[in-house]
Design a protein around this motif. Structure first.
Motif, short mmCIF file in Angstrom:
data_model
loop_
_atom_site.label_atom_id
_atom_site.label_comp_id
_atom_site.label_asym_id
_atom_site.label_seq_id
_atom_site.Cartn_x
_atom_site.Cartn_y
_atom_site.Cartn_z
N ASP A 247 0.50 -1.26 0.17
CA ASP A 247 -0.50 -0.35 -0.10
C ASP A 247 1.13 1.51 -0.50
O ASP A 247 1.09 1.41 0.54
CB ASP A 247 -0.59 -0.42 1.09
N LYS A 254 1.52 7.62 0.80
CA LYS A 254 1.81 7.93 1.99
C LYS A 254 3.42 8.96 2.47
O LYS A 254 4.73 8.43 1.59
CB LYS A 254 2.05 6.58 2.66
N ASP A 324 -6.19 6.54 -1.26
CA ASP A 324 -5.11 5.48 0.57
C ASP A 324 -6.68 4.98 1.18
O ASP A 324 -5.93 3.99 1.50
CB ASP A 324 -4.52 6.40 0.73
N GLU A 326 -8.29 2.48 0.54
CA GLU A 326 -8.32 1.89 -0.93
C GLU A 326 -9.04 0.25 -0.07
O GLU A 326 -9.92 -0.76 -0.94
CB GLU A 326 -6.88 0.80 -1.86
MG MG Z 1 -4.17 2.62 1.89
#
Ligand code: MG
Ligand code: BES
Ligand code: ZN
Length: 475
Positions: A247, A254, A324, A326
């Motif tokens: 991720d 991020k 993010d 997700e």
């Molecule tokens: Mg995420």
């Protein structure tokens, strides 16, 4: 691997190669390694006052036995359980006691060494023998604990594997490997099939990479396989696990310090896979279906954009306000897919939000459900199994913030509020749960990575596998 054995002999009768383990009521910080002239060694460890030892303390104590053995390079250890007397543990069965012992010994022994090229020269703990005559119940507990410990460590290996290696395709293969020799059917769907199923939310998350998005299905019919199309009377328990193999956050990328351990973002997936494997290995007379939607949340010119609108399998349109967020999108399609099984109950397990850590710290996973009895069952089993969970509310009030201006639902609050982020994740999922099915969401982000007080290797904790197994046993 650490072997756990039993012997009818007494401690005194055992060969000298076994170091004798002796638990005292001294402070837990007092550890002494004693070598006698006869060549027999004793390891004395303080447990604190035995009257204060409860299930939580006991599990940590068991793990410190392994840590101590490792640091003193003890290769074989003998333990006489009859010497132990913990009044606070009397409420539990002997099977629980021995299972807890075996599980925690194995969990503490685990190290992630797949990518170490040099063998350590240190001597390894290779055997722990329990002496004295064990009851049938104790023997079966010891067996159960070993099964749970072994498969949980397998799941930790899968989770700890870097994202570059553990792609969705690799996760599918790992699932099949895990089920080898078990009465579990594993099917892995690829993008062509997912398009046919109209899993638009899952596919959107994976569209930024050439790593193919997958959907892993594992079925175990321990209570009898349904014949034909109807599952009436054979309705399975459905476990859904988040399988984001890496991720990055997507285009809402991020920050650096928050990305390096995001290969663990498929820990929910590895946990539910291990849970069904354990259920099959133990021969539980339960019907269980595991679903793991698996994708890599990557960044490229093909990646989904903040502001994109996708159509989920349910037909509901989702406005992607944050790339993010997700996990909830891939779980949404899995929840819709679960409908075809008429689930008796659904549990989903996911490293869903950093907000779960803000709410609870790193000691427990968050659970959210409208089923009060289910909430209580899970909380209690958390305490019994060691995989602690704690409830957060799923009130209808939270739904309003996800009402999209451009689509049916948005994947984060339309006002971008960070408040109540963990509940927001659970609330999003609630829109996709099949009607009239009891469902609980487990946000395991707090337990994704181990902390020093766990006395486990760094990385995956293997939670909440023990909780899931305990749940399946009583369901
Ligand atoms: Mg995420
Ligand atoms: N995988 C993360 C959640 C996570 C964060 C797990 C830290 C373990 C440790 C998830 O996909 C995510 O990024 N969630 C966002 C949601 C937000 C955008 C609403 C988060 O927590 O910031
Ligand atoms: Zn994620």
């Amino acid at each position: 691997m650490l072997k756990i054995t039993t012997s009818k002999k007494s401690l005194a009768e055992l060969p000298a190669k076994y170091c004798r383990f002796v638990l005292t009521e001294e402070a837990p910080s007092v550890h002494r390694f004693v070598e006698t002239v006869s060549g027999v060694t004793e390891y004395r460890m303080g447990a604190g006052k035995w009257a204060t030892v409860d299930a939580r303390v006991f599990r940590t104590l068991v793990r410190s036995i392994v840590q101590a053995a490792k640091s003193h390079q003890i290769e074989a250890l003998a333990i006489d359980i009859s010497q132990l007397n913990f009044p606070k543990l009397e409420q539990y069965s002997e099977a629980w006691l021995y299972s807890t012992l075996a599980e925690n010994l194995l969990l503490a022994d685990y190290e992630f060494i797949t990518f170490k090229t040099k063998k350590e020269s240190k001597k390894k703990l290779s055997e722990i023998v329990f002496v004295g005559s064990l009851s049938k119940e104790a023997e079966s507990g010891l067996k159960r604990g070993q099964v749970v410990g072994q498969y949980t460590n397998e799941a930790r290996n899968i989770a700890n594997t870097p994202g570059g290696h553990m792609t969705p395709t690799a996760l599918g293969n790992a699932a099949k490997d895990l089920m080898k020799g078990l009465k579990v059917t594993t099917t892995v769907l690829g993008e062509k099939e997912l398009k046919k199923l109209k899993m638009g939310a899952l596919l959107a998350v994976g569209q930024g990479t050439k790593s193919e998005t997958k959907f892993i299905i594992a079925e175990y019919w321990g209570a009898g396989k349904p014949v034909g199309k109807t599952v009436k009377g054979k309705e399975p328990i459905v476990l859904i696990g988040k399988g984001v193999t890496y991720d990055t956050g997507g285009l809402n990328v991020k920050p650096s310090g928050s990305m390096h351990d995001m290969h663990l973002d498929m820990s929910g997936g590895s946990s539910v896979l291990a849970a069904i494997a354990i259920a099959a290995k133990l021969g539980l007379k339960k019907n269980i279906v595991v679903l793991v939607p698996s994708a890599e949340n990557a960044i490229s010119d093909d990646a989904m954009r903040a502001g994109d609108i996708v159509t989920s399998m349910s037909g509901k349109t989702v406005e992607v306000l944050h790339t993010d967020a997700e996990g909830r999108m891939i779980l949404a399609d899995a929840l819709t897919y679960s409908e075809r099984y008429s689930p008796k109950v659904i549990l989903d397990v996911a490293t869903l939000t950093g907000a779960a850590l803000s709410a609870l710290g790193q000691f427990a996973s968050a659970i959210m459900t409208k089923d009060e009895a289910l909430s209580q069952t899970l909380t209690k089993l958390g305490e019994v199994s060691g995989d602690l969970v704690w409830p957060l509310p799923l009130w209808d009030e939270y739904k309003a913030s996800l009402k999209s201006h451009r689509a049916d639902v948005s994947n984060i609050a339309t006002n971008f509020s960070r408040f109540g982020g963990c509940i927001e994740g659970g609330t999003f999922l609630s829109f996709f749960v099949p009607k009239n099915v009891s469902w609980a969401h487990i946000d395991m982000a707090p337990r994704m990575d181990s902390i020093p007080s766990d006395k486990l290797a760094k990385g995956s904790t293997g939670e909440p596998i023990r909780l899931l197994v305990a749940f399946l046993e009583q369901a």
